[in-house]
Design a protein around this motif. Sequence first.
Motif, mmCIF file in Angstrom:
data_model
loop_
_atom_site.group_PDB
_atom_site.id
_atom_site.type_symbol
_atom_site.label_atom_id
_atom_site.label_comp_id
_atom_site.label_asym_id
_atom_site.label_seq_id
_atom_site.Cartn_x
_atom_site.Cartn_y
_atom_site.Cartn_z
ATOM 1 N N VAL A 16 4.464 -6.604 -8.381
ATOM 2 C CA VAL A 16 3.056 -6.805 -8.725
ATOM 3 C C VAL A 16 2.346 -6.151 -7.460
ATOM 4 N N ARG A 17 2.497 -6.523 -6.451
ATOM 5 C CA ARG A 17 2.144 -5.688 -4.984
ATOM 6 C C ARG A 17 2.168 -4.404 -5.486
ATOM 7 N N GLY A 18 3.070 -3.672 -5.745
ATOM 8 C CA GLY A 18 3.274 -2.323 -5.899
ATOM 9 C C GLY A 18 2.367 -1.776 -7.073
ATOM 10 N N ALA A 19 2.125 -2.444 -7.969
ATOM 11 C CA ALA A 19 1.229 -1.994 -8.970
ATOM 12 C C ALA A 19 -0.297 -2.039 -8.626
ATOM 13 N N LEU A 20 -0.551 -3.284 -8.117
ATOM 14 C CA LEU A 20 -1.824 -3.188 -7.396
ATOM 15 C C LEU A 20 -2.430 -2.316 -6.494
ATOM 16 N N ALA A 21 -1.288 -1.870 -5.566
ATOM 17 C CA ALA A 21 -1.498 -0.799 -4.536
ATOM 18 C C ALA A 21 -1.609 0.622 -5.400
ATOM 19 N N SER A 22 -0.882 0.901 -6.282
ATOM 20 C CA SER A 22 -1.012 2.236 -6.985
ATOM 21 C C SER A 22 -2.364 2.210 -7.624
ATOM 22 N N LEU A 23 -2.871 1.146 -8.388
ATOM 23 C CA LEU A 23 -4.154 1.151 -9.120
ATOM 24 C C LEU A 23 -5.165 1.308 -8.282
ATOM 25 N N LEU A 24 -5.337 0.650 -7.120
ATOM 26 C CA LEU A 24 -6.520 0.806 -5.887
ATOM 27 C C LEU A 24 -6.214 2.338 -5.448
ATOM 28 N N ASP A 25 -5.177 2.627 -4.972
ATOM 29 C CA ASP A 25 -5.141 4.203 -4.373
ATOM 30 C C ASP A 25 -5.497 5.082 -5.272
ATOM 31 N N LEU A 26 -5.647 4.962 -6.688
ATOM 32 C CA LEU A 26 -6.190 5.836 -7.565
ATOM 33 C C LEU A 26 -7.928 5.967 -7.313
ATOM 34 N N GLU A 27 -8.351 5.277 -6.584
ATOM 35 C CA GLU A 27 -9.708 4.999 -6.327
ATOM 36 C C GLU A 27 -10.080 5.989 -5.291
ATOM 37 N N PRO A 28 -11.064 6.859 -5.386
ATOM 38 C CA PRO A 28 -11.256 7.860 -4.190
ATOM 39 C C PRO A 28 -11.882 7.045 -2.895
ATOM 40 N N ASP A 29 -12.398 6.018 -3.105
ATOM 41 C CA ASP A 29 -13.042 5.485 -1.992
ATOM 42 C C ASP A 29 -12.250 4.073 -1.649
ATOM 43 N N ILE A 30 -11.037 3.824 -2.105
ATOM 44 C CA ILE A 30 -10.072 2.899 -1.388
ATOM 45 C C ILE A 30 -9.045 3.523 -1.122
ATOM 46 N N GLU A 31 -8.381 2.677 -0.026
ATOM 47 C CA GLU A 31 -7.201 3.270 0.585
ATOM 48 C C GLU A 31 -6.283 1.822 1.071
ATOM 49 N N VAL A 32 -5.301 1.508 0.259
ATOM 50 C CA VAL A 32 -4.359 0.326 0.911
ATOM 51 C C VAL A 32 -3.569 0.733 2.089
ATOM 52 N N VAL A 33 -4.139 0.169 3.079
ATOM 53 C CA VAL A 33 -3.450 0.538 4.641
ATOM 54 C C VAL A 33 -2.339 -0.380 4.961
ATOM 55 N N ALA A 34 -2.075 -1.337 4.213
ATOM 56 C CA ALA A 34 -0.957 -2.422 4.405
ATOM 57 C C ALA A 34 -0.527 -3.367 3.260
ATOM 58 N N GLU A 35 0.657 -3.632 3.232
ATOM 59 C CA GLU A 35 1.331 -4.536 2.350
ATOM 60 C C GLU A 35 2.187 -5.545 2.789
ATOM 61 N N VAL A 36 2.072 -6.771 2.402
ATOM 62 C CA VAL A 36 3.024 -7.792 2.874
ATOM 63 C C VAL A 36 3.349 -8.709 1.762
ATOM 64 N N GLY A 37 4.359 -9.557 1.813
ATOM 65 C CA GLY A 37 5.226 -10.374 0.976
ATOM 66 C C GLY A 37 4.740 -11.575 1.361
ATOM 67 N N ARG A 38 4.435 -11.934 2.452
ATOM 68 C CA ARG A 38 4.441 -13.351 3.015
ATOM 69 C C ARG A 38 3.064 -13.796 3.437
ATOM 70 N N GLY A 39 2.638 -15.012 3.253
ATOM 71 C CA GLY A 39 1.311 -15.443 3.751
ATOM 72 C C GLY A 39 1.101 -15.456 5.340
ATOM 73 N N ASP A 40 2.289 -15.757 5.995
ATOM 74 C CA ASP A 40 2.294 -15.939 7.469
ATOM 75 C C ASP A 40 2.508 -14.623 7.916
#
Length: 204
Positions: A16-40
């Motif tokens: 899910v995280r990867g899918a969200l990152a791919s979708l957002l990275d398609l936007e010219p004005d949005i860059e995913v700079v970090a991804e984590v899998g834990r709240g802490d």
Amino acid sequence: MSETIRVLLADYQAMVRGALASLLDLEPDIEVVAEVGRGDEVVAAAMEHSPDVCVLDIEMPGMDGIEATSAVRTRLPDCRVLIVTTFGRPGYLRRALAAGATGFVVKDTPARQLADAVRRVHSGLRVLDPALATSSLVEGDNQLTERERDVLRLALTGTTVADIAARLHLSQGTVRNYLSSGISKTGTTTRYEAARIAQERGWL
């Protein structure tokens, strides 16, 4: 050229995280700079990468998304938080807003709307799932005390009164009193029903 919005994504499910990152990275004005899998891991990653917006799930190990929201807003007050979750519960919406989230949407939100939600949250606007906002108004605030929530969380697992009392260091009579008030506040007839309804409303 418009400013690029830096986004941190936190979701327990890697796919899910990867899918969200791919979708957002398609936007010219949005860059995913970090991804984590834990709240802490959210605060440390946010401190390192300085995102403009944190997109957080609620159900995560280590720390849930609502606690992470509060931690981010405390450490990085200029960073906005958008909750994107499968768990569309009115109680979660209220708790997330109280913790400092600016937006709350569910994961089946279309990609274009999700990107727009990130932009709106970044600009300081509040973005709320309309159905949840309506339900939240209808159902009202969480009426349970902290101790009632503790007791009902354990009741949800089918734990006996004696076990709940032992785990929370309370007398069995006190546990029964908390269960009774929880049943009354949820309009149910059994402790399991009370726990289930409280969970569905996002009160636990």
